[in-house]
Design an enzyme around this catalytic site. Structure first.
Site, PDB file in Angstrom:
ATOM      1  CD  GLU A  25      -0.923   0.734   3.453  1.00 40.74           C
ATOM      2  OE1 GLU A  25      -1.303   1.664   3.443  1.00 40.74           O
ATOM      3  OE2 GLU A  25      -1.042   0.410   4.621  1.00 40.74           O
ATOM      4  CE  LYS A 159      -3.341   1.892  11.747  1.00 38.44           C
ATOM      5  NZ  LYS A 159      -3.374   2.317  10.491  1.00 38.44           N
TER       6      LYS A 159
HETATM    7  N1  PSU Z   1      -0.658   1.241   8.949  1.00 36.90           N
HETATM    8  C1  PSU Z   1       0.329   2.084   9.080  1.00 36.90           C
HETATM    9  N2  PSU Z   1       0.208   3.524   8.805  1.00 36.90           N
HETATM   10  C2  PSU Z   1      -1.001   3.781   8.097  1.00 36.90           C
HETATM   11  C3  PSU Z   1      -2.006   2.889   7.681  1.00 36.90           C
HETATM   12  C4  PSU Z   1      -1.721   1.528   8.272  1.00 36.90           C
HETATM   13  O1  PSU Z   1       1.303   1.659   9.800  1.00 36.90           O
HETATM   14  O2  PSU Z   1      -1.033   5.130   7.606  1.00 36.90           O
HETATM   15  C5  PSU Z   1      -3.151   3.177   6.815  1.00 36.90           C
HETATM   16  C6  PSU Z   1      -3.425   2.094   6.182  1.00 36.90           C
HETATM   17  O3  PSU Z   1      -3.599   2.711   4.593  1.00 36.90           O
HETATM   18  C7  PSU Z   1      -5.063   1.879   6.616  1.00 36.90           C
HETATM   19  C8  PSU Z   1      -5.347   3.334   6.818  1.00 36.90           C
HETATM   20  O4  PSU Z   1      -5.789   1.199   5.266  1.00 36.90           O
HETATM   21  O5  PSU Z   1      -4.356   3.555   7.306  1.00 36.90           O
HETATM   22  C9  PSU Z   1      -6.747   3.112   7.638  1.00 36.90           C
HETATM   23  O6  PSU Z   1      -7.292   4.287   7.572  1.00 36.90           O
HETATM   24  P1  PSU Z   1      -8.763   4.491   8.226  1.00 36.90           P
HETATM   25  O7  PSU Z   1      -8.870   4.149   9.543  1.00 36.90           O
HETATM   26  O8  PSU Z   1      -9.098   5.916   7.717  1.00 36.90           O
HETATM   27  O9  PSU Z   1      -9.575   3.739   7.271  1.00 36.90           O
END
Ligand code: PSU
Ligand code: MN
Length: 303
Positions: A25, A159
């Site tokens: 990603e 996370k």
């Molecule tokens: N993991 C990380 N850093 C990030 C992300 C994941 O270490 O920036 C990103 C991923 O792209 C994940 C997104 O899909 O955060 C999730 O965002 P949201 O909670 O807005 O869906």
């Protein structure tokens, strides 16, 4: 209709002959880590995947083109972009229609990977159910995508800034297999443990490939989540992380951060509060996930 995406030459060559490919990603590059550690991480991860005998395919939308496999120049440019959109299922096609540049989240990367025929994907941590979701309704589109798109996603859990119990409950409801790799307890990104048992456990890339094959044979749609804990010497203990998270969440509340900005805001704040330690662990866990994803892709290609 022309093909809605463009593969780099090396990714195209690998896909044409059935060589293993691992999707990566790009939101982690534009919104998850600061320059220049972001580009160093991206390059390092690609090199690790190649060393395991697979081809890396970093995915992003550049000037309206959905690109699968980026050149080094593309990576450097993206890592320095300050106004990239953060693209998920809802806005991926908006960026391609409007000629915009954006990075792909786990959800959007899964969509693009499946479109190109890539079945394995490495990231840091998936999005999930945010704390306080019972009033904010903030639930990442990553969870829905795991339920519908057939890609194996290798991560270090969700996370720790999220509500992990709710996140794994939603995955269970949606029928997404969550597999602890070599562990009976789910990791929580920076830490090896979470207090939550892994619903399933597998100990080899070959076993993961066999599981996914069986799912496809039975006709079960959707992907699966492989939760790969950080090595013991690299993890940060849960109490230390918990203090940073509490402080970062309080700041987000004070500043009224909402929606898509929540995850990037918290990661940045935790980076500052930890004096950079959270970033070091974050880079290491992405590297470890990339290595495992490459081994799974190799095992899948052989079977
Ligand atoms: N993991 C990380 N850093 C990030 C992300 C994941 O270490 O920036 C990103 C991923 O792209 C994940 C997104 O899909 O955060 C999730 O965002 P949201 O909670 O807005 O869906
Ligand atoms: Mn959200």
């Amino acid at each position: 209709m022309p093909q809605p995406y463009q593969c780099s030459e090396s990714v195209r060559a690998a896909l044409d002959v059935g060589r293993p490919v691992v999707a990566l990603e790009s939101t982690i590059i534009t919104h998850g880590m600061p320059w220049p550690q972001n580009v160093e991480m991206a390059r390092g991860v690609e090199a690790l995947i190649r060393a395991e005998g697979a081809e890396p395919a970093t995915i992003a939308v550049l000037g309206g083109e959905l690109r699968i496999g980026l050149s080094d120049g593309d990576l450097v440019a993206l890592a320095q972009t300050t106004d990239a959109m953060k693209l998920s299922r809802a806005d991926l096609a908006f960026a391609t229609a409007m000629g915009r540049t954006g990075s792909t989240t786990v959800a959007a990367t899964m969509i693009a990977a499946a479109l190109a025929g890539i079945g394995t994907f490495a990231t840091g941590g998936i999005g999930g159910v945010h704390r306080g979701a019972e009033s904010s309704f903030d639930v990442s589109a990553d969870l829905e995508e795991l339920a519908r798109t057939p890609v194996i996603v290798v991560c270090a859990g969700a996370k720790a800034i999220l509500d992990l119990h709710k996140t794994f409950e939603v995955l269970e409801t949606k029928g997404v297999p969550v597999v602890g790799f070599g562990t009976d307890e789910l990791p929580s990104f920076w830490s090896r443990g979470s207090g939550i048992p892994a619903p399933l456990r597998l100990d080899s890339p070959q076993a993961i490939a066999a599981f996914q094959r069986s799912r496809e044979a039975i006709g079960l749609e959707g992907g699966m989540l492989i939760a790969n804990p950080l090595a013991p010497e690299l993890e940060i203990d849960r109490e230390t992380v918990a203090a940073w998270i509490e402080a970062a969440l309080a700041d987000a509340e004070t500043e009224g951060v909402r929606g898509k900005s929540v995850t990037p805001f918290l990661l940045k704040r935790i980076f500052e509060l930890s004096g950079g330690r959270s970033l070091e662990a974050n880079i290491e866990l992405v590297r470890s996930n990339a290595r495992l994803a490459a081994q799974i892709a190799v095992a899948t290609a052989r079977s």
